[in-house]
Design an enzyme around this catalytic site. Structure first.
Site, short mmCIF file in Angstrom:
data_model
loop_
_atom_site.label_atom_id
_atom_site.label_comp_id
_atom_site.label_asym_id
_atom_site.label_seq_id
_atom_site.Cartn_x
_atom_site.Cartn_y
_atom_site.Cartn_z
N TYR A 42 0.76 -1.14 0.01
CA TYR A 42 -0.04 0.13 0.04
C TYR A 42 0.97 1.16 0.00
O TYR A 42 0.70 2.33 -0.73
CB TYR A 42 -0.92 -0.19 1.25
N LEU A 89 0.38 10.87 9.23
CA LEU A 89 1.85 10.86 9.29
C LEU A 89 2.69 10.75 7.96
O LEU A 89 2.23 9.71 7.25
CB LEU A 89 2.31 9.90 10.29
N GLU A 119 8.15 7.14 20.10
CA GLU A 119 7.20 6.17 20.41
C GLU A 119 6.96 5.30 19.31
O GLU A 119 7.12 5.40 18.27
CB GLU A 119 5.57 7.10 20.33
N LYS A 121 4.99 3.12 16.93
CA LYS A 121 3.88 3.23 15.97
C LYS A 121 2.86 1.70 16.23
O LYS A 121 3.34 0.78 15.60
CB LYS A 121 4.14 3.57 14.46
N ASP A 123 0.14 -0.95 15.80
CA ASP A 123 -0.83 -1.43 14.68
C ASP A 123 -2.15 -1.22 15.22
O ASP A 123 -2.48 -2.58 15.44
CB ASP A 123 -0.21 -2.62 13.99
N GLU A 178 -4.29 5.08 20.59
CA GLU A 178 -4.24 4.08 19.68
C GLU A 178 -4.72 2.85 20.23
O GLU A 178 -4.54 2.59 21.45
CB GLU A 178 -2.86 3.71 19.13
N TYR A 230 -1.48 8.89 23.05
CA TYR A 230 -0.25 9.67 22.77
C TYR A 230 -0.50 11.14 22.42
O TYR A 230 0.48 11.84 22.12
CB TYR A 230 0.25 8.89 21.46
N LYS A 319 9.08 3.76 9.73
CA LYS A 319 8.79 2.40 9.49
C LYS A 319 9.78 1.30 9.61
O LYS A 319 10.85 1.39 9.16
CB LYS A 319 7.95 2.22 8.17
N CYS A 424 -11.21 -37.99 1.10
CA CYS A 424 -10.48 -37.42 2.42
C CYS A 424 -9.02 -37.98 2.18
O CYS A 424 -8.74 -39.53 2.05
CB CYS A 424 -10.89 -37.77 3.48
N CYS A 427 -8.45 -40.62 5.47
CA CYS A 427 -9.42 -41.94 5.74
C CYS A 427 -10.07 -42.42 4.47
O CYS A 427 -10.66 -43.28 4.45
CB CYS A 427 -10.51 -41.74 6.96
N CYS A 442 -14.00 -33.64 5.00
CA CYS A 442 -14.09 -34.87 5.09
C CYS A 442 -15.62 -35.24 5.67
O CYS A 442 -15.81 -34.73 6.71
CB CYS A 442 -13.04 -35.47 5.80
N CYS A 447 -12.86 -39.87 11.21
CA CYS A 447 -11.41 -39.74 10.60
C CYS A 447 -10.42 -39.51 11.50
O CYS A 447 -10.52 -38.69 12.41
CB CYS A 447 -11.75 -38.66 9.49
S1 IVH Z 1 0.53 10.84 16.23
C1 IVH Z 1 0.25 14.16 14.29
N1 IVH Z 1 1.46 8.70 17.53
O1 IVH Z 1 -0.49 6.20 13.09
C2 IVH Z 1 0.37 12.78 14.04
N2 IVH Z 1 0.08 8.13 15.80
O2 IVH Z 1 -0.55 7.82 10.22
C3 IVH Z 1 -0.83 12.06 14.57
N3 IVH Z 1 -0.37 5.81 15.21
O3 IVH Z 1 -3.49 7.68 12.88
C4 IVH Z 1 -0.78 10.68 14.85
N4 IVH Z 1 0.83 5.18 17.35
O4 IVH Z 1 -3.42 5.65 13.89
C5 IVH Z 1 0.74 8.94 16.62
N5 IVH Z 1 2.52 6.96 18.87
C6 IVH Z 1 1.55 7.34 17.92
C7 IVH Z 1 1.04 6.61 17.21
C8 IVH Z 1 0.46 6.74 15.93
C9 IVH Z 1 0.08 4.59 16.27
C10 IVH Z 1 -1.04 5.83 14.18
C11 IVH Z 1 -2.33 6.31 14.32
C12 IVH Z 1 -2.43 7.27 13.08
C13 IVH Z 1 -1.59 7.02 12.43
C14 IVH Z 1 -0.69 8.12 11.57
#
Ligand code: IVH
Length: 687
Positions: A42, A89, A119, A121, A123, A178, A230, A319, A424, A427, A442, A447
């Site tokens: 993506y 971001l 921090e 990031k 998921d 998050e 955050y 990332k 299967c 068996c 099956c 089995c």
């Molecule tokens: S700050 C000003 N801090 O990342 C920036 N985002 O693409 C706003 N995310 O929508 C987000 N951990 O879902 C920030 N420690 C963190 C984060 C965080 C995960 C995610 C969040 C946000 C996406 C930004």
């Protein structure tokens, strides 16, 4: 050098393709919680689009997905307008890109000493929590950054979301963070879904989004969601610190959960160290992190830097590289699952990926293999998202174009006998495909592959939790004829001598196993229902059923109508339960379990997780927002009760227009608290 006309047409066409693809993936990701591509793929599409638009601004349109933050909210939840948009971001994928960002930013604010917060990031899913007078009033998803969905009721069930905050908090403020599903919870949820025959969540983000956007908050409540806050959003009636780091500290004092792995760092080299350090250690984190968010600490500098579109100049997501690789798909084999499903398994040329050697990968079903156009002999792109079993993204472009490729995959073609009939592979029984399902099965419940896995499931941690009995042990017990099914486990204590004859079985381990089996007799009804392995009944559904029925007999005797009348039990589940108890073999097992002392009774449902658990309401008079019936349903959905008469158990009398004199009088007598409609709406989170 100018660009010739054909090139421009080509570029415009490519931009069109990219937009269409990204829009499609956005919709799958945000609206359906089920993405078809990896984050890395993506990101690559988005990067290409942004690059082309930057180079050829004439093709940049306002509706381009590069100009949006996310997807539109789903109407069913009600829409929340964000007073200050939730930003997105920009990404850095290498040290060079991180340094380019830092140099760019430093130039804009020359002479200033920069500090950075780092921090993880996580998921998960971004949410905004609004507190008014110390109480959580609204919880919303990010949506498209401007408008999100109102998921207040669901967020209230997340234990680490404070429902009220300490004294001294601003009179109105928003906390942003998050919501996520820790790795363990994610795995459990997927195991459950597999047992229930539902499609698996591809990653923790989809699982968190799917959990938080349930129309029934009770389902959300059962998912082990967590949150890290955050940032602060808009604040009224209070002062806030001057830097991001101090804000995080301040948020902690208000009672919010802030990630303990955050760090305040003095320069970009330290940021790089932090990133590298966590790149090595991220597998050990309890949550899935896909990078590090680097933020310039000072708010004054943040303000001076401002935003470009929806992305702040003062922050960037650095990332982690996606764990992807390519290898050869040697063959697709068929294994038989616990419920008899014929599961295609990819046998790969072994390859190292993210520190482990991968030899096999999950292929969900025939439709999925065909949709991705995966064929035996292809070179395939594989990826590992954290703890998840590696998955095949698809064939490499070269393989797709190879004229000598194998034929399209056919599951039945794989399991034919000499006469060309599908059987299967374990068996030899006939293969069936129930209408409306994607899986082949099956048809033989006896089995050996199914029997073995049913027992493995029965003893597993999420079910009867019998420690010390593993796959090899079960195989041995079955092949020696010491057990035939799960009920046999409870008679093993009479076969101690024979057990000692099994390979690698010392006195001590036999005694420990027999003790573990004996202890499991006390497991709850919920665990036993889940342990039986009824198709479409995983641990969540088992919990629902254990709240409705007294014991297994009660469940087994339930009519289809009774089952369907239970919230969250649909016809498919009801039919599966009926079919299970309709089989004599299953009833024989249940009888034997009972004879050996496994017959748990229901415990009173504990639903204390819900906002209004144990709270009794009486409503009198007309409400403006909804009818009395609807109000009662809302109370019930939050774990409370709605009664007709005021008694000592009544916590609140909700007083609408033209209230009944009798109820008011009774409430006065019992000193029951009266609340008006506005206060009531606040209590049910709709204020
Ligand atoms: S700050 C000003 N801090 O990342 C920036 N985002 O693409 C706003 N995310 O929508 C987000 N951990 O879902 C920030 N420690 C963190 C984060 C965080 C995960 C995610 C969040 C946000 C996406 C930004």
């Amino acid at each position: 050098m100018g660009v010739i006309m054909e090139d421009l047409a080509g570029i415009s066409e490519r931009i069109g393709q990219l937009k269409a693809q990204i829009n499609h993936h956005n919709y799958r990701y945000h609206a359906l919680d089920s993405s078809e591509v990896s984050d890395a793929e993506y990101d690559a599409l988005m990067r290409e689009l942004k690059q082309l638009e930057e180079q050829y601004p004439r093709f940049l349109t306002v509706d381009s997905p590069s100009q949006r933050v996310g997807a539109e909210p789903v109407a069913a939840f009600g829409v929340v307008e964000h007073p200050l948009p939730l930003l997105s971001l920009g990404n850095a994928f290498s040290r060079d890109e991180l340094e380019a960002w830092s140099t760019r930013t430093s130039k804009l604010i020359e002479g200033e000493q920069l500090k950075f917060t780092c921090e993880h990031k996580i998921d998960g899913l971004a949410v905004a929590l609004t507190y008014v007078d110390g109480q959580l009033s609204t919880g919303a998803t990010r949506g498209d950054g401007f408008r999100g969905e109102n998921i207040t009721q669901n967020l209230r069930t997340v234990r680490s979301v404070p429902l009220s905050v300490g004294k001294g908090a601003p009179s109105r403020f928003e906390a942003r963070g998050e919501v996520f599903l820790p790795k363990a919870g994610f795995q459990r949820l997927n195991q459950d879904r597999e047992a229930e025959g539902q499609p698996l969540f591809a990653n923790p983000r989809n699982a968190a989004a799917g959990s938080v956007r349930q129309l029934d908050p009770r389902i959300t409540a059962r998912r082990p969601l967590d949150i890290y806050i955050y940032a602060l959003g808009p604040v009224e009636g209070g002062t806030i610190p001057e830097s991001h780091w101090e804000t995080l500290e301040y948020l902690k004092t208000l009672g919010f959960k802030v990630n303990p792995n955050n760090a305040l760092l003095a320069d970009i080299d330290r940021v790089e160290e932090y990133y590298k350090d966590w790149l090595d250690k991220k597998e050990d984190l309890p949550y899935e992190a896909d990078g590090v968010v680097v933020k310039i600490d000072s708010f004054i500098l943040q303000q001076r830097l401002g935003n470009v579109g929806h992305e702040p100049r003062w922050a960037i997501a650095y990332k982690f590289p996606a764990v992807q690789g390519t290898t050869r798909l040697n063959s697709i084999e068929i294994s038989v699952g616990r419920t008899g499903t014929l599961n295609p398994v990819a046998v790969l040329e072994p390859v190292r990926l993210g520190g482990v050697t991968i030899k096999q990968a999950a292929l969900h079903n025939e439709d999925d293999i065909r949709r991705k156009d995966i064929r035996e002999g292809d070179r395939v792109l594989i990826q590992r998202a954290g703890e998840v079993i590696p998955e095949i993204v698809g064939p490499t472009p070269e393989s797709r174009e190879n004229p000598d490729r194998e034929e399209e995959f056919s599951l039945l073609g794989k399991v034919k006998n000499d006469r060309g009939e599908p059987i299967c592979p374990v068996c030899g029984s006939a293969v069936i495909k129930p209408e409306g399902e994607v899986m082949y099965y099956c048809s033989n419940a006896a089995c050996p592959a199914q029997v073995q896995q049913r027992i493995e499931h029965f003893v597993s941690r999420g079910a009867m939790d019998i420690r010390g009995i593993g796959q090899a042990q079960i195989t041995a017990l079955l092949s020696e004829g010491l057990i035939e099914d799960v009920s046999g486990l409870y008679s093993l204590k009479d076969k101690r001598e024979q057990l000692l004859e099994l390979e690698r079985m010392a006195e001590k381990s036999v005694d420990n196993q027999l003790k573990a089996i004996d202890n499991s007799k006390d497991r709850s009804l919920e665990r036993l229902i889940s342990a039986l392995g009824i198709r479409h009944v995983g641990s969540e559904m088992a919990q629902v059923l254990a709240q409705e029925f007294i014991d297994l007999d009660d469940l087994g005797n339930a009519s289809r109508e009774k089952l369907i009348s239970i919230d969250s039990v649909g016809p498919k589940i009801a039919d599966s339960i009926i079919a299970f108890f309709g089989q004599e073999e299953n009833n024989r097992i249940i009888r034997r379990l009972k004879e050996t002392g496994v017959n748990p009774k229901a415990e009173k449902a504990e639903s204390e997780k819900l906002l209004l658990s144990g709270t009794e309401f009486v409503i009198t008079g007309r409400l403006e927002s909804f009818g009395r019936q609807e109000a009662a349903e809302k109370i019930k959905a939050l774990g409370g009760t709605a009664k007709d008469n005021v008694t000592r158990n009544t916590r609140y009398l909700v007083v609408g227009e033209d209230p009944g004199a009798g109820k008011l009088k009774q409430a006065d007598k019992l000193k029951t608290e009266r609340i008006d409609e506005t206060a009531f709406l606040g209590k049910i989170g709709e204020g």
